[in-house]
Scaffold this active site. Structure first.
Site, PDB file in Angstrom:
ATOM      1  CE  LYS A   1      -6.809  19.815 -25.094  1.00 17.16           C
ATOM      2  NZ  LYS A   1      -5.549  19.107 -25.380  1.00 17.16           N
TER       3      LYS A   1
ATOM      4  NE  ARG B   1      -6.815  15.045 -30.391  1.00 18.90           N
ATOM      5  CZ  ARG B   1      -5.968  15.800 -29.685  1.00 18.90           C
ATOM      6  NH1 ARG B   1      -5.615  15.443 -28.484  1.00 18.90           N
ATOM      7  NH2 ARG B   1      -5.521  16.906 -30.192  1.00 18.90           N
TER       8      ARG B   1
ATOM      9  NE  ARG C   1      -1.087  26.427 -30.620  1.00 17.98           N
ATOM     10  CZ  ARG C   1      -1.747  25.359 -30.187  1.00 17.98           C
ATOM     11  NH1 ARG C   1      -2.337  25.376 -29.019  1.00 17.98           N
ATOM     12  NH2 ARG C   1      -1.841  24.292 -30.928  1.00 17.98           N
TER      13      ARG C   1
ATOM     14  NE  ARG D   1       1.243  21.878 -32.727  1.00 15.22           N
ATOM     15  CZ  ARG D   1       0.299  21.572 -31.840  1.00 15.22           C
ATOM     16  NH1 ARG D   1       0.428  21.946 -30.588  1.00 15.22           N
ATOM     17  NH2 ARG D   1      -0.766  20.906 -32.201  1.00 15.22           N
TER      18      ARG D   1
ATOM     19  NE  ARG E   1      -4.496  20.650 -34.506  1.00 17.64           N
ATOM     20  CZ  ARG E   1      -3.956  21.844 -34.215  1.00 17.64           C
ATOM     21  NH1 ARG E   1      -3.614  22.672 -35.168  1.00 17.64           N
ATOM     22  NH2 ARG E   1      -3.764  22.192 -32.981  1.00 17.64           N
TER      23      ARG E   1
HETATM   24  P1  ADP Z   1      -4.113  20.260 -30.174  1.00 20.88           P
HETATM   25  O1  ADP Z   1      -3.406  21.563 -30.169  1.00 20.88           O
HETATM   26  O2  ADP Z   1      -4.807  19.918 -31.433  1.00 20.88           O
HETATM   27  O3  ADP Z   1      -4.905  20.005 -28.938  1.00 20.88           O
HETATM   28  P2  ADP Z   1      -2.271  18.138 -29.404  1.00 20.88           P
HETATM   29  O4  ADP Z   1      -0.935  18.693 -29.096  1.00 20.88           O
HETATM   30  O5  ADP Z   1      -3.109  17.650 -28.306  1.00 20.88           O
HETATM   31  O6  ADP Z   1      -2.970  19.221 -30.291  1.00 20.88           O
HETATM   32  O7  ADP Z   1      -2.128  16.961 -30.484  1.00 20.88           O
HETATM   33  C1  ADP Z   1      -1.445  17.155 -31.695  1.00 20.88           C
HETATM   34  C2  ADP Z   1      -1.690  16.000 -32.638  1.00 20.88           C
HETATM   35  O8  ADP Z   1      -1.261  14.764 -32.024  1.00 20.88           O
HETATM   36  C3  ADP Z   1      -3.146  15.743 -33.017  1.00 20.88           C
HETATM   37  O9  ADP Z   1      -3.572  16.574 -34.081  1.00 20.88           O
HETATM   38  C4  ADP Z   1      -3.096  14.261 -33.403  1.00 20.88           C
HETATM   39  O10 ADP Z   1      -2.518  14.086 -34.673  1.00 20.88           O
HETATM   40  C5  ADP Z   1      -2.135  13.694 -32.387  1.00 20.88           C
HETATM   41  N1  ADP Z   1      -2.818  13.214 -31.160  1.00 20.88           N
HETATM   42  C6  ADP Z   1      -2.660  13.699 -29.893  1.00 20.88           C
HETATM   43  N2  ADP Z   1      -3.432  13.043 -29.015  1.00 20.88           N
HETATM   44  C7  ADP Z   1      -4.111  12.117 -29.730  1.00 20.88           C
HETATM   45  C8  ADP Z   1      -5.081  11.132 -29.411  1.00 20.88           C
HETATM   46  N3  ADP Z   1      -5.534  10.957 -28.143  1.00 20.88           N
HETATM   47  N4  ADP Z   1      -5.559  10.359 -30.411  1.00 20.88           N
HETATM   48  C9  ADP Z   1      -5.132  10.495 -31.668  1.00 20.88           C
HETATM   49  N5  ADP Z   1      -4.231  11.413 -32.050  1.00 20.88           N
HETATM   50  C10 ADP Z   1      -3.707  12.217 -31.102  1.00 20.88           C
END
Ligand code: ADP
Ligand code: ZN
Length: 215
Positions: free
Chosen positions: A13, A88, A127, A157, A168
């Protein structure tokens, strides 16, 4: 143009988001990037969400709604935005629909990048992410893990550890699918096959965007 991008962690994504915003001049709104930056900067928001992020859990809907309201309100309608990582949860979707009504804005395209679970676990365990600028890459044998962008160091990360990855994914299935369903009541959500090279996936997305623009 306003776009929402859905996809499990590891679906590619973020990579696709970068390609789309570049070719369409949109503002990239990655809630994960915004939150990680807040943590690095040690801001109030950062301190508030740090442990939640490290645990791979979701930040509360009210914190996320405040954030997204502030961010979207600052982007001009002419430029448009791409949401990456938001909504989300079901309540975030409902909140977003209300917010857009208020602002008189709509979603032009909702895209869901689909990749099956086994492939995702494989991808995420290799990653690496840059500490400094957030660039994402893949661990290569013997490569010195220096960021091509800023020369920072690339690391796994904190929330890409195998046990956190699984958590997750579980949260994604339980919370983010319903979020998509709420949005789908209002807008078409286009499902894209996320297996292939980034260029191949980008072409699939581009052809959906062209269809939408012609309609
Ligand atoms: P991923 O690689 O899981 O898609 P993101 O970079 O989008 O990760 O998000 C990393 C973290 O940031 C999530 O695991 C969560 O803790 C927090 N986060 C991001 N966007 C949201 C959201 N819309 N609602 C709640 N938590 C969020
Ligand atoms: Zn970097």
């Amino acid at each position: 143009m306003n776009i929402i991008l859905f996809g499990a962690p590891g679906s590619g994504k973020g990579t696709q988001a970068d390609l789309i915003v570049e070719s369409h001049g949109l503002k990239h709104v990655s809630t994960g990037d915004i939150l990680r930056k807040a943590v690095r900067d040690g801001s109030d928001l950062g301190n508030q969400v740090e442990s939640t992020l490290a645990a791979g859990e979701l930040v509360s809907d009210s914190v996320m709604m405040d954030l997204i309201r502030r961010v979207i309100s600052d982007i001009s309608v002419e430029q448009g935005w791409l949401l990456d990582g938001f909504p989300r949860t079901e309540d975030q979707s409902k909140g977003l629909l209300t917010l857009l009504d208020e602002l008189g804005e709509t979603v032009d395209a909702a895209i869901d990048i689909f990749v099956d679970n086994d492939e995702i676990v494989r991808r995420l365990s290799g990653r690496l992410t840059c500490d400094e600028c957030g660039r994402v890459g893949v661990a290569e044998n013997n490569a010195n893990n220096t960021c091509r962008n800023c020369k920072g160091s690339m690391r796994v990360r904190r929330d890409d550890k195998p046990e956190t990855v699984l958590k997750r994914q579980k949260i994604f299935r339980a919370r983010t699918r319903p979020a998509k369903d709420v949005l789908a009541q209002e807008y078409d959500v286009h499902r894209i096959d996320g297996v292939g090279t980034p260029t191949e996936v980008a072409q699939r997305i581009q052809s959906v965007l062209e269809q939408i623009n012609q309609a």
